[in-house]
Enzyme design. Structure first.
Site, PDB file in Angstrom:
ATOM      1  N   THR A 140     -16.678  36.981 -31.785  1.00  0.00           N
ATOM      2  CA  THR A 140     -17.377  36.605 -30.553  1.00  0.00           C
ATOM      3  C   THR A 140     -18.678  35.964 -31.034  1.00  0.00           C
ATOM      4  O   THR A 140     -19.217  36.373 -32.084  1.00  0.00           O
ATOM      5  CB  THR A 140     -17.687  37.808 -29.636  1.00  0.00           C
ATOM      6  OG1 THR A 140     -18.588  38.679 -30.309  1.00  0.00           O
ATOM      7  CG2 THR A 140     -16.418  38.589 -29.269  1.00  0.00           C
ATOM      8  N   HIS A 141     -19.150  34.974 -30.326  1.00  0.00           N
ATOM      9  CA  HIS A 141     -20.318  34.196 -30.779  1.00  0.00           C
ATOM     10  C   HIS A 141     -20.089  33.620 -32.176  1.00  0.00           C
ATOM     11  O   HIS A 141     -21.023  33.383 -32.919  1.00  0.00           O
ATOM     12  CB  HIS A 141     -21.596  35.041 -30.771  1.00  0.00           C
ATOM     13  CG  HIS A 141     -21.824  35.779 -29.488  1.00  0.00           C
ATOM     14  ND1 HIS A 141     -22.621  35.293 -28.477  1.00  0.00           N
ATOM     15  CD2 HIS A 141     -21.310  36.952 -29.044  1.00  0.00           C
ATOM     16  CE1 HIS A 141     -22.616  36.151 -27.459  1.00  0.00           C
ATOM     17  NE2 HIS A 141     -21.815  37.165 -27.773  1.00  0.00           N
TER      18      HIS A 141
ATOM     19  N   SER B 297      -8.920  12.142 -48.672  1.00  0.00           N
ATOM     20  CA  SER B 297     -10.117  11.322 -48.608  1.00  0.00           C
ATOM     21  C   SER B 297      -9.954  10.178 -49.600  1.00  0.00           C
ATOM     22  O   SER B 297      -9.397  10.360 -50.682  1.00  0.00           O
ATOM     23  CB  SER B 297     -11.336  12.167 -48.980  1.00  0.00           C
ATOM     24  OG  SER B 297     -12.374  11.328 -49.450  1.00  0.00           O
TER      25      SER B 297
ATOM     26  N   ASN C 283       0.815  -1.216   0.000  1.00  0.00           N
ATOM     27  CA  ASN C 283       0.000   0.000   0.000  1.00  0.00           C
ATOM     28  C   ASN C 283       0.850   1.269   0.000  1.00  0.00           C
ATOM     29  O   ASN C 283       0.592   2.194  -0.763  1.00  0.00           O
ATOM     30  CB  ASN C 283      -0.957  -0.004   1.200  1.00  0.00           C
ATOM     31  CG  ASN C 283      -1.935  -1.161   1.141  1.00  0.00           C
ATOM     32  OD1 ASN C 283      -1.992  -1.874   0.129  1.00  0.00           O
ATOM     33  ND2 ASN C 283      -2.689  -1.373   2.208  1.00  0.00           N
TER      34      ASN C 283
ATOM     35  N   GLU D 104      -8.474  17.516 -35.547  1.00  0.00           N
ATOM     36  CA  GLU D 104      -9.712  16.857 -35.118  1.00  0.00           C
ATOM     37  C   GLU D 104      -9.416  15.875 -33.993  1.00  0.00           C
ATOM     38  O   GLU D 104     -10.197  15.717 -33.064  1.00  0.00           O
ATOM     39  CB  GLU D 104     -10.355  16.133 -36.299  1.00  0.00           C
ATOM     40  CG  GLU D 104     -10.843  17.073 -37.383  1.00  0.00           C
ATOM     41  CD  GLU D 104     -11.140  16.318 -38.672  1.00  0.00           C
ATOM     42  OE1 GLU D 104     -12.149  15.604 -38.718  1.00  0.00           O
ATOM     43  OE2 GLU D 104     -10.341  16.430 -39.621  1.00  0.00           O
TER      44      GLU D 104
ATOM     45  N   GLN E  99      -6.521   0.750  -7.365  1.00  0.00           N
ATOM     46  CA  GLN E  99      -5.716   0.225  -8.471  1.00  0.00           C
ATOM     47  C   GLN E  99      -6.165   0.818  -9.818  1.00  0.00           C
ATOM     48  O   GLN E  99      -5.431   0.771 -10.793  1.00  0.00           O
ATOM     49  CB  GLN E  99      -5.813  -1.308  -8.485  1.00  0.00           C
ATOM     50  CG  GLN E  99      -4.964  -1.988  -9.531  1.00  0.00           C
ATOM     51  CD  GLN E  99      -4.853  -3.482  -9.282  1.00  0.00           C
ATOM     52  OE1 GLN E  99      -4.110  -3.928  -8.414  1.00  0.00           O
ATOM     53  NE2 GLN E  99      -5.607  -4.267 -10.026  1.00  0.00           N
TER      54      GLN E  99
ATOM     55  N   TYR F 231      -6.565   2.062   2.401  1.00  0.00           N
ATOM     56  CA  TYR F 231      -6.390   1.498   1.062  1.00  0.00           C
ATOM     57  C   TYR F 231      -7.553   0.596   0.712  1.00  0.00           C
ATOM     58  O   TYR F 231      -8.015  -0.202   1.536  1.00  0.00           O
ATOM     59  CB  TYR F 231      -5.078   0.695   0.976  1.00  0.00           C
ATOM     60  CG  TYR F 231      -4.922   0.029  -0.376  1.00  0.00           C
ATOM     61  CD1 TYR F 231      -4.361   0.719  -1.439  1.00  0.00           C
ATOM     62  CD2 TYR F 231      -5.394  -1.267  -0.595  1.00  0.00           C
ATOM     63  CE1 TYR F 231      -4.250   0.133  -2.689  1.00  0.00           C
ATOM     64  CE2 TYR F 231      -5.297  -1.861  -1.847  1.00  0.00           C
ATOM     65  CZ  TYR F 231      -4.727  -1.156  -2.893  1.00  0.00           C
ATOM     66  OH  TYR F 231      -4.637  -1.734  -4.133  1.00  0.00           O
TER      67      TYR F 231
ATOM     68  N   LYS G   7     -10.007  16.641 -51.228  1.00  0.00           N
ATOM     69  CA  LYS G   7     -10.022  16.891 -49.786  1.00  0.00           C
ATOM     70  C   LYS G   7      -8.629  17.030 -49.173  1.00  0.00           C
ATOM     71  O   LYS G   7      -7.693  16.351 -49.544  1.00  0.00           O
ATOM     72  CB  LYS G   7     -10.755  15.745 -49.059  1.00  0.00           C
ATOM     73  CG  LYS G   7     -12.244  15.708 -49.291  1.00  0.00           C
ATOM     74  CD  LYS G   7     -12.979  16.930 -48.773  1.00  0.00           C
ATOM     75  CE  LYS G   7     -13.099  16.924 -47.264  1.00  0.00           C
ATOM     76  NZ  LYS G   7     -13.972  15.841 -46.787  1.00  0.00           N
TER      77      LYS G   7
HETATM   78  N1  ARG Z   1      -1.568  -3.540  -7.454  1.00  0.00           N
HETATM   79  C1  ARG Z   1      -1.999  -2.864  -6.279  1.00  0.00           C
HETATM   80  C2  ARG Z   1      -2.462  -1.452  -6.667  1.00  0.00           C
HETATM   81  O1  ARG Z   1      -2.132  -1.016  -7.714  1.00  0.00           O
HETATM   82  C3  ARG Z   1      -0.899  -2.781  -5.298  1.00  0.00           C
HETATM   83  C4  ARG Z   1      -1.330  -2.641  -3.905  1.00  0.00           C
HETATM   84  C5  ARG Z   1      -1.959  -3.899  -3.436  1.00  0.00           C
HETATM   85  N2  ARG Z   1      -2.287  -3.824  -2.060  1.00  0.00           N
HETATM   86  C6  ARG Z   1      -3.070  -4.720  -1.484  1.00  0.00           C
HETATM   87  N3  ARG Z   1      -3.324  -4.523  -0.236  1.00  0.00           N
HETATM   88  N4  ARG Z   1      -3.613  -5.680  -2.155  1.00  0.00           N
HETATM   89  O2  ARG Z   1      -3.139  -0.795  -5.922  1.00  0.00           O
END
Ligand code: ARG
Length: 461
Positions: free
Chosen positions: A154-155, A276, A109, A289, A321, A316, A282
Site C-alpha cells: 500500500t502506498h 536497447s 441522420n 509500457e 460526425q 443532428y 537491457k
Molecule cells: N457523414 C455524416 C455523419 O457521419 C452522415 C450524416 C450526414 N447528415 C447530414 N445531415 N449531413 O454524421
C-alpha cells in the site's frame, strides 16, 4: 453532383470537401450500411411506399454491393462523400433510377446513427471476447501461483504478505466489471434509430419495431429527435473502453515494476521484451509500457468526444460526425493491446524465490498485533504495543522476530512463548481465509468463482 446537390448551382469547394467528407473513416461501416439499407428497403416495401418488386430490385442490388465489399472489389468514386452516398451511388449504377427510391423517408441522420450502433455492437462483442481471453489467462496463471508468496503493497510500501494468485486475480475482477459495463452499454446501444427521418420521424407507415428486430436491435427509439442526435452509446462505450484501458495500464505498471531487476519478481518472455540499441543488458517491458501509455489516448478519445457533445443544440449537427474516429480509435487501440497482454500473461514467468526474498519481517507486524487481540487486547492498544516493538527492533538493527520473549513481555504481559508462531509468512497468508482473502485456499475458491462467472457470461447483445 452531390446527393443533396439540387439546391446548389456550383459544386462544393475542394477544401470544404476535405473537411466535410467522412468516407476516409466511415467506410468501415460499409457492411452495416448495406444491412441497414436492405432492412429499410424491405420495410418501405411492406409499408407499400414502394412496390414489392421495387423493394426486391433494391435488395438484390444491395446484395451485389455487399458482394463487392466482401470481395474487396468495391471501387469508391471521386464524388463519394461518405459511406451512405457511396452505397447508394453504386446501387443506382447496378439497378438504375429505382435505386433512388431507397432513401424514401430516410435521412442520413437516422441512417448514420443506425450504422454506427450496429458497428458499435459488433465492436463491443469482439472486445468482450478478447477481455474474456485475458481473464482466462489471468485465472490460469493465478491458479499456478495460488500459494506463491509475494509482498503486498500500500502506498507502494511493503505492507503485508499476499499470494501472487491473489494479485493476478485482482485484475480479473476489474475486467469482469469492465465486461459488465460493455454489456450494459450494448443494451442501450441496441435501440434502432431507423425510421426517424432527419429529425421529425417518417411520414410513411413504416413498422419500425419489425425493422429494428430485423437488424438485431432490441427495440426502436421512442423519440425521433433524440434518436438522430443521441450518441450516449458512443460516449458510454468510450468510457467503458477508457476504464478498461486504465485497468490494463495499472496492470502494465505492476509488471513494469515487478520485472525491474530491483524487484526481480517477474521475467518477461523474450518474445515480449525489447532490447536497447545502446545498452546490451537491457530487457525492456515495452508492451506493458504501451498498455500504460495507450490509456492516455483512450481517455483522450472520451474527453474529446464529451466535449464535442456538450454544446450541441438538439437534433443532428455535423459535429456528431466526430463520434466515429474517436470510437474507432479506442476499439483499434484495445484490439492492439489485448492480444499482446493475453500472450504476456500466459507466458508470464514468476520468480517465487525473489518474491519470497522481498518479504520482510516487519510485514508481520499486523499479525503480531492480531496475536495480542486474540489474547484479549483491544486492537488500538495492540497496535501501539507492536509499534513500540517495531521501533525497538529497528533501533537495535534487528528484525522483529529477533526480539526475545522477555523484550516483548516488557511491552505487554500478554506475550507468551507461542508468539514465535506468528513469524511465519505462510501462516500469515493462510489466516486470511475468509471470502476474498489472500489465503491459497481462499484464492482457489476465488478462481473457481471466477471460472463460474466466465462460463455464465454471454457476449453482449
Ligand atoms: N457523414 C455524416 C455523419 O457521419 C452522415 C450524416 C450526414 N447528415 C447530414 N445531415 N449531413 O454524421
Amino acid at each position: 453532383m452531390a446527393l443533396w446537390g439540387g439546391r446548389f448551382s456550383g459544386s462544393a469547394d475542394e477544401a470544404l470537401r476535405q473537411l466535410n467528407d467522412s468516407l476516409p473513416f466511415d467506410r468501415r461501416m460499409a457492411l452495416q450500411d448495406v444491412a441497414g439499407s436492405i432492412a429499410y428497403a424491405r420495410a418501405v416495401g411492406r409499408a407499400g411506399v414502394i412496390t414489392e418488386s421495387e423493394a426486391g430490385q433494391i435488395v438484390a442490388g444491395l446484395e451485389q454491393v455487399r458482394e463487392e465489399f466482401l470481395a474487396g472489389a468495391f471501387v469508391f468514386a471521386a464524388g463519394d462523400e461518405d459511406i451512405h452516398t457511396a452505397v447508394e451511388r453504386r446501387l443506382t449504377e447496378f439497378i438504375g433510377p429505382v435505386g433512388g427510391k431507397l432513401h424514401t423517408g430516410r435521412s442520413r441522420n437516422d441512417q448514420v446513427a443506425t450504422d454506427f450502433r450496429l458497428w458499435t455492437l459488433d465492436a463491443l462483442a469482439g472486445l468482450d471476447e478478447r477481455l474474456a481471453d485475458l481473464q482466462g489467462a489471468l485465472a490460469g496463471t493465478a491458479e499456478t501461483h495460488a500459494a506463491t508468496l509475494m509482498p503486498g503493497y500500500t502506498h507502494m510500501q511493503p505492507a503485508q504478505p499476499i499470494t501472487a494468485g491473489h494479485w493476478l486475480m485482482s485484475y480479473f475482477w476489474m475486467l469482469a466489471r469492465d465486461r459488465d459495463r460493455l454489456r450494459d452499454c450494448a443494451r442501450r446501444t441496441a435501440v434502432s434509430p431507423l425510421g426517424s427521418g432527419a429529425l421529425a420521424g417518417t411520414p410513411f407507415a413504416v413498422d419500425r419495431a419489425t425493422l429494428a428486430a430485423e437488424l438485431g436491435f432490441a427495440s426502436a427509439s421512442p423519440n425521433s429527435l433524440d434518436a438522430v442526435a443521441d450518441r450516449d452509446f458512443a460516449a458510454e462505450a468510450l468510457f467503458a473502453l477508457a476504464l478498461a484501458g486504465v485497468h490494463l495500464s495499472r496492470f502494465g505498471e505492476d509488471v513494469v515494476l515487478f520485472s525491474n531487476p530491483s524487484f526481480g519478481f517477474i521475467t518477461l518472455d523474450d518474445r515480449f521484451s525489447t532490447g536497447s540499441s545502446l545498452m546490451p543488458q537491457k530487457r525492456n517491458p515495452d508492451p506493458l509500457e504501451l498498455a500504460r501509455g495507450k490509456a492516455g489516448r483512450l481517455i483522450g478519445n472520451l474527453t474529446g468526444f464529451l466535449t464535442v457533445l456538450k454544446g450541441m443544440p438538439a437534433g443532428y449537427n455535423k459535429d456528431l460526425q466526430e463520434d466515429k474516429e474517436a470510437l474507432f480509435d479506442s476499439v483499434d487501440t484495445l484490439s492492439l493491446i489485448l492480444p499482446v497482454l493475453i500472450a504476456v500473461v500466459r507466458s508470464l514467468r514468476l520468480n517465487p524465490d525473489n518474491m519470497r526474498a522481498a518479504l520482510s519481517d516487519d510485514m508481520l507486524a499486523t499479525d503480531l498485533a492480531d496475536y495480542l487481540v486474540r489474547k484479549g487486547a483491544p486492537f488500538r492498544e495492540a497496535h501501539h504495543i507492536v509499534g513500540r516493538a517495531v521501533a525497538q527492533a529497528s533501533q537495535r538493527g534487528i528484525g522483529l522476530p529477533a526480539l526475545s520473549l522477555s523484550d516483548l513481555q516488557e511491552l505487554s504481559p500478554a506475550f507468551d512463548p507461542d508468539v514465535t508462531a506468528v513469524f511465519d509468512f505462510e501462516q500469515s497468508v493462510a489466516r486470511r481465509a475468509a471470502q476474498g482473502g489472500t489465503a491459497p485456499e481462499a484464492v482457489r475458491a476465488q478462481i473457481a468463482a471466477a471460472r463460474a462467472w466466465l462460463n455464465g457470461f454471454a457476449a453482449p447483445a
